[in-house]
Write a protein that holds these residues in place. Structure first.
Motif, PDB file in Angstrom:
ATOM      1  N   GLN A 138      -6.500  15.499  45.139  1.00 11.97           N
ATOM      2  CA  GLN A 138      -6.569  16.701  45.981  1.00 11.97           C
ATOM      3  C   GLN A 138      -5.192  17.100  46.490  1.00 11.97           C
ATOM      4  N   GLY A 139      -4.401  16.104  46.937  1.00 11.77           N
ATOM      5  CA  GLY A 139      -3.070  16.390  47.449  1.00 11.77           C
ATOM      6  C   GLY A 139      -2.156  16.943  46.374  1.00 11.77           C
ATOM      7  N   SER A 140      -2.282  16.421  45.156  1.00 12.28           N
ATOM      8  CA  SER A 140      -1.446  16.894  44.053  1.00 12.28           C
ATOM      9  C   SER A 140      -1.814  18.319  43.652  1.00 12.28           C
ATOM     10  N   ILE A 141      -3.094  18.627  43.675  1.00 15.68           N
ATOM     11  CA  ILE A 141      -3.524  19.995  43.367  1.00 15.68           C
ATOM     12  C   ILE A 141      -2.943  20.973  44.381  1.00 15.68           C
ATOM     13  N   LYS A 142      -2.976  20.596  45.656  1.00 15.81           N
ATOM     14  CA  LYS A 142      -2.410  21.440  46.705  1.00 15.81           C
ATOM     15  C   LYS A 142      -0.913  21.628  46.493  1.00 15.81           C
ATOM     16  N   LEU A 143      -0.238  20.541  46.148  1.00 12.66           N
ATOM     17  CA  LEU A 143       1.201  20.594  45.927  1.00 12.66           C
ATOM     18  C   LEU A 143       1.527  21.428  44.689  1.00 12.66           C
ATOM     19  N   ASN A 144       0.805  21.177  43.599  1.00 13.46           N
ATOM     20  CA  ASN A 144       1.077  21.854  42.335  1.00 13.46           C
ATOM     21  C   ASN A 144       0.799  23.343  42.375  1.00 13.46           C
ATOM     22  N   MET A 177       0.331  11.902  34.010  1.00 13.78           N
ATOM     23  CA  MET A 177       1.771  11.773  33.794  1.00 13.78           C
ATOM     24  C   MET A 177       2.340  12.682  32.720  1.00 13.78           C
ATOM     25  N   THR A 178       1.498  13.304  31.911  1.00 13.19           N
ATOM     26  CA  THR A 178       2.005  14.049  30.757  1.00 13.19           C
ATOM     27  C   THR A 178       2.709  15.351  31.154  1.00 13.19           C
ATOM     28  N   HIS A 179       2.042  16.187  31.934  1.00 10.46           N
ATOM     29  CA  HIS A 179       2.583  17.484  32.335  1.00 10.46           C
ATOM     30  C   HIS A 179       1.693  18.054  33.438  1.00 10.46           C
ATOM     31  N   PRO A 180       2.142  19.072  34.160  1.00  7.69           N
ATOM     32  CA  PRO A 180       1.294  19.669  35.202  1.00  7.69           C
ATOM     33  C   PRO A 180       0.017  20.245  34.596  1.00  7.69           C
ATOM     34  N   ARG A 181      -1.132  19.753  35.067  1.00  8.24           N
ATOM     35  CA  ARG A 181      -2.428  20.181  34.550  1.00  8.24           C
ATOM     36  C   ARG A 181      -3.290  20.863  35.603  1.00  8.24           C
ATOM     37  N   LEU A 182      -3.090  20.452  36.863  1.00  5.30           N
ATOM     38  CA  LEU A 182      -3.961  20.908  37.938  1.00  5.30           C
ATOM     39  C   LEU A 182      -3.144  21.601  39.026  1.00  5.30           C
ATOM     40  N   PRO A 183      -3.624  22.736  39.556  1.00  3.08           N
ATOM     41  CA  PRO A 183      -4.871  23.441  39.217  1.00  3.08           C
ATOM     42  C   PRO A 183      -4.780  24.300  37.960  1.00  3.08           C
ATOM     43  N   VAL A 184      -3.552  24.521  37.440  1.00  4.02           N
ATOM     44  CA  VAL A 184      -3.353  25.326  36.234  1.00  4.02           C
ATOM     45  C   VAL A 184      -2.514  24.525  35.254  1.00  4.02           C
TER      46      VAL A 184
END
Length: 457
Positions: free
Chosen positions: A294-300, A378-385
């Motif tokens: 959840q925190g990573s989605i908010k950050l991303n 770890m591969t690449h930004p996936r979330l939320p987009v």
């Protein structure tokens, strides 16, 4: 009733073993650092700080035209100058003539660490921002860098950023801050101050381990009453409150701007922190919240992949699939610190009575892991987009490199294979870091855009 008792007993046993392993490893690292210093020539040990200061002056005055490669450590990590002569990146910084290894807060939030990294490079007093500081209950200003490690840094003198673990998100947030002109007094910053970003076992999309360690899956913010992270929280608060100078010279969690020491907060301040009324664990301004899904989605949601920056990531995994099941692979090669978590993460089930962290979530997507992070993360930004990406099997597959695309490679190894202990990784260590440095020096070139009235030769 008997089954419930067995489950409880297993949970307490797992917590005890996890605490014992983590504490033992921490003490081993700490004692190794002290022993390394003591065994040095006595005069060198006594004047160590002066020697390090001279080395830093030489670095900052270097006339070398190479763009610096900045190695950013992960959670519980440390930079040059901490833990004696121990190297977080296991000496990889010696492979190139222009490498910087900043010492950032090991448990502070991604936001705070990105701010610290900016001033480490440019110089001056760390400014966390007035609004953020008030919201999180800490001082607006932090450490002072009398001389920046790369004061000439700008669009014409860009840098390469390499982040391990949570360090990968730190460098992404820093680039976004540069694009947003988020540093007071520096109105000319842009995303083009960064030439390339390399993620090494990077926490780009969060990890299910945070839930195993004690974060509540319901919100990704609160802690379970009894868990590994609760014990960590208590230990950190006491460590910061005691404020033993020589100890903090060796290792610092990075919470000095919260004024948690006994000199400033007294005994009541300690109790307030322990009860969760004040401090970073109360305001949520610490790194574990940023590492939940959840925190990573908010950050991303605020982070972009920029068209003129080169991106590359190494995703590690210590699991394999056998007859439809995901199990640990190369068991003897897994670090003792991570073995239990590799097994647990490969069997993770999101609670059925809790809403999934995002639409389309599937447990099996998150089973492959390296003991700390899920390989999918770890591969690449996936979330939320999902951002543009390309799987690399052979290095020739991505030559010439194109900016604005996340090239990623899957590597067999656990989360700490390429840090602290060089001998563990063997030849893989050289292959990884030689590849990173060679890419930065030979294959990452900023292309000057062709203007409408220009004709390419």
């Amino acid at each position: 009733m008997i089954v419930r008792w067995w489950v409880t007993a297993l949970q307490w046993t797992e917590l005890f073993v996890s605490c014992l392993v983590h504490l033992s490893y921490g003490l081993y690292i700490f004692s190794t650092a002290i022993a390394g210093d003591v065994l040095k020539n006595p005069s060198e040990w006594i004047f160590k700080q002066n020697l390090e200061a001279e080395e830093e002056k030489k670095e900052t005055k270097s006339s070398n035209d190479l763009p610096p490669i900045v190695l950013v450590h992960g959670i519980f990590g440390f930079g040059k100058g901490r833990l004696g002569g121990l190297s977080y990146f296991a000496g990889a910084e010696k492979k190139d003539d222009r490498v910087l290894v900043p010492d950032l807060g090991s448990l502070t939030s991604i936001y705070d660490r990105a701010r610290e990294l900016f001033y480490y490079l440019k110089g001056g007093q760390v400014d966390y921002g007035e609004e953020h500081s008030k919201a999180c209950g800490h001082s607006q200003f932090g450490r002072v860098y009398e001389q920046g490690h790369y004061p000439e840094w700008d669009e014409h003198h860009p840098i390469h950023l390499v982040g391990h673990s949570a360090g990968a998100q730190v460098v992404r947030v820093l680039q976004q801050m540069l694009a947003d002109k988020a540093f007071k007094g520096y109105e000319n910053t842009s995303e083009n101050w960064v030439l390339s970003i390399t993620s090494l076992s990077g926490a780009i999309n969060g990890t299910t381990r945070t839930y195993l360690d004690g974060m509540q899956p319901e919100d990704g913010k609160s802690l379970m009453p009894v868990c590994l992270l609760q014990l960590c929280r208590i230990g950190v608060i006491v460590y910061e409150w005691l404020d033993i100078p020589w100890l903090k010279d060796y290792y610092n969690f990075g919470f000095d701007h919260f004024s948690m020491t006994w000199r400033k907060s007294g005994i009541w301040g300690l109790l307030d922190c322990l009860l969760g009324n004040t401090g970073p664990f109360s305001s949520g301004d610490w790194i574990l919240l940023d590492l939940t899904i959840q925190g990573s989605i908010k950050l991303n949601s605020h982070l972009r992949t920029f068209p003129q920056t080169y991106y590359f990531s190494y995703a590690t995994k210590r699991t394999t699939e056998v007859m439809g099941a995901t199990i640990p692979s190369g068991i003897l090669g897994i670090h003792p610190l991570l073995f239990i978590r590799v097994l647990q993460m490969s069997q993770w089930r999101h609670p059925q009575d809790v809403s999934p962290p995002y639409k389309g979530y599937r447990d099996e997507d998150w089973w492959n892991n390296d003991g700390a992070l899920n390989t999918i993360s770890m591969t690449h930004p996936r979330l939320p987009v999902e951002h543009p990406s390309h799987l690399v099997v052979k290095d020739s597959d991505c030559q010439p490199l194109q900016p604005g695309i996340w090239y990623y490679k899957i590597v067999e190894g656990d989360h700490v294979l390429f840090v602290v202990n060089r001998a563990r990784a063997g030849v893989q260590f050289d292959l990884i870091y030689d590849g990173i440095f060679e890419r930065c020096r030979k294959h990452v070139l900023r292309k000057t855009p062709t203007l409408p009235n220009q004709v390419p030769e």
